[in-house]
Design an enzyme around this catalytic site. Sequence first.
Site, PDB file in Angstrom:
ATOM      1  N   LYS A  66       0.818  -1.230   0.000  1.00 55.79           N
ATOM      2  CA  LYS A  66       0.000   0.000   0.000  1.00 55.79           C
ATOM      3  C   LYS A  66       0.843   1.269   0.000  1.00 55.79           C
ATOM      4  CE  LYS A  66      -4.089  -2.176   1.835  1.00 55.79           C
ATOM      5  NZ  LYS A  66      -5.043  -2.372   2.909  1.00 55.79           N
ATOM      6  N   ASP A 102     -10.204   1.795   2.577  1.00 53.43           N
ATOM      7  CA  ASP A 102     -10.290   0.927   3.769  1.00 53.43           C
ATOM      8  C   ASP A 102     -11.105   1.587   4.895  1.00 53.43           C
ATOM      9  OD1 ASP A 102      -8.873  -1.227   2.760  1.00 53.43           O
ATOM     10  OD2 ASP A 102      -6.946  -0.558   3.563  1.00 53.43           O
TER      11      ASP A 102
END
Length: 280
Positions: A66, A102
């Site tokens: 990420k 997220d």
Amino acid sequence: MRQHFAVFGQPIAHSLSPYIHAEFGKQCGVELDYVAIEASPEDFASAVATFRAAGGRGANITLPHKQAAYALCKEVSEYAFHVGAVNTLMWQDDGWMGCNTDGVGLIVDLTERERLDLRGRRCLMLGAGGAARGVVPAMLEAGVAELIIVNRTAARADELVDAVGEPDRVKSRYWEDLAALGDFELIINATAAGHQTTVMDLPFSLLSPRCLAVDLSYGKAAIPFLSWAKAGNCDHAVDGLGMLVEQAAESFLRWHGVRPQTDGVYATLRAKQDALISAD
Ligand code: NDP
């Protein structure tokens, strides 16, 4: 025209994302293919470049890429900039636009599916890796009163607290001091401990009678933490399966301009997961 999407990670073989996005595509009438691509940290940038050269329009990014994905972007959303991590890439003209779904995925799952109110809760976050980074700002936006971050490697918790920049509301503490922190109304397990054979040694004194316990992992990996919380009589225990589906829906929205209904996919995955766990 069929559009090409992928999820990059390592390991990635058991990712549920290809199934989720295929179902969303059918539901919304979007022709797409969505594959899982395994890439090591050394190969990640070239794997994304190869995917793009073959016509890739967008990608999800999972552990451990990420932060590397953030570095590939020519532009990032304000939220991704704030957390320093990207889980969704969108190709735009001449480069990747990155965002992070997220946090919103977790909050939608807890507030809309589970019908929980996070406002005013005293909160403990275990872990300070990519997932914790992705959800902390969304928890603050959702109105948690206070957030204590505890990580096995204390320096990473300190870095995350510094990045958030709200010292009155968000603080780090040492793992060794967990028993002295009092009780919490929301505990989020954002560690990867459930994927290992080691069991975290957590004191029951952390659990208040109205405590909501959330494990961001799902399947067998969520069992140790959620079993601990239930044994300590927490009020409500939730795993990360709903978050997974909701963050996928948010990525789908950004790519295709429509947010799919998530209840059907969630119910199917929940049934499959329950069957797998009880077969063991
Ligand atoms: P990272 O590798 O970035 O971070 C792992 C974190 O877990 C670090 O804080 C690490 O501490 C901690 N940790 C690892 N092992 C232990 C242990 N034995 N005891 C205590 N702490 C430990 O992973 P992510 O943050 O990306 O993922 C964390 C979890 O969240 C995973 O289970 C993942 O599956 C889940 N997740 C779920 C999502 C969903 O949609 N439901 C989305 C993203 C993640 P240290 O810094 O000391 O190494």
